[in-house]
Design a protein around this motif. Sequence first.
Motif, short mmCIF file in Angstrom:
data_model
loop_
_atom_site.label_atom_id
_atom_site.label_comp_id
_atom_site.label_asym_id
_atom_site.label_seq_id
_atom_site.Cartn_x
_atom_site.Cartn_y
_atom_site.Cartn_z
N TYR A 171 4.29 -1.15 11.87
CA TYR A 171 3.77 -2.37 11.27
C TYR A 171 4.14 -2.40 9.79
O TYR A 171 4.20 -1.36 9.13
N PHE A 194 3.29 1.20 8.22
CA PHE A 194 2.44 2.09 9.00
C PHE A 194 3.05 2.33 10.37
O PHE A 194 3.51 1.39 11.02
N GLN A 201 2.90 -4.10 6.17
CA GLN A 201 1.75 -4.76 5.55
C GLN A 201 2.08 -5.11 4.11
O GLN A 201 2.25 -4.23 3.27
N PHE A 259 3.66 -6.85 13.04
CA PHE A 259 4.48 -6.09 14.00
C PHE A 259 5.95 -6.14 13.60
O PHE A 259 6.49 -7.19 13.28
N GLY A 285 -2.43 -7.84 0.52
CA GLY A 285 -3.41 -8.87 0.86
C GLY A 285 -3.25 -9.49 2.23
O GLY A 285 -3.94 -10.46 2.55
N LYS A 286 -2.37 -8.92 3.06
CA LYS A 286 -2.14 -9.49 4.38
C LYS A 286 -2.44 -8.48 5.48
O LYS A 286 -2.61 -7.30 5.21
N GLY A 287 -2.46 -8.96 6.70
CA GLY A 287 -2.69 -8.09 7.83
C GLY A 287 -1.41 -7.39 8.26
O GLY A 287 -0.31 -7.79 7.90
N PRO A 288 -1.53 -6.32 9.05
CA PRO A 288 -0.35 -5.64 9.58
C PRO A 288 0.50 -6.58 10.43
O PRO A 288 -0.01 -7.30 11.27
#
Lengths: 113, 112
Positions: free
Chosen positions: A36, A89, A38, A46, A41-44
């Motif tokens: 992932y 990640f 990131q 894909f 300030g954002k989400g993981p």
Amino acid sequence: GESVGLHLPTLSVQEGDNSIINCAYSNSASDYFIWYKQESGKGPQFIIDIRSNMDKRQGQRVTVLLNKTVKHLSLQIAATQPGDSAVYFCAEEMRGATNKLIFGTGTLLAVQP
Amino acid sequence: EPEVTQTPSHQVTQMGQEVILRCVPISNHLYFYWYRQILGQKVEFLVSFYNNEISEKSEIFDDQFSVERPDGSNFTLKIRSTKLEDSAMYFCASKGNQETQYFGPGTRLLVL
């Protein structure tokens, strides 16, 4: 215990170079792995995944390599661009009823122009 | 392209107050998750939800936490009495029959 970890917390590369981000996992029973990205300030987000019955998978400018012998995972980014700057990640999916993800600690990729 | 959405994007609350974080998973997904990320740390699993019940929860997910799918589209995380250490980014994720979990943009919770 179960853990997924990263070798390098920070990786600095020049724009246009190739980047390699590494990850070690400890649960030999895990059979699905995901990278992932990131951004701040954002989400993981894909990027790419791989099953344990494969050792390499390619996407657009990205390649994931899996070495089950040493329980090692890597993400290769070709021709790294400034927009690739983010924390990356690896995550290990625990097989079972829930398929929860176990995340590594993350590697910050900094692309220098 | 379908995506997971979360509201609010930011939430500031006083210690001891209840908060509800909301998520709208991707519409045809069946598996739902909450994760959290304390500033500067890795993403941690909180809870998974399938078929209208919790399928697994972590040690973090104590009695102060609960989840609910009140209708066909929303998935909520409630913290009954917030503590300072609950301050974090909370991410909702959903998964269909394929293996990949897709994450929402997160809610930043700050407990004062």
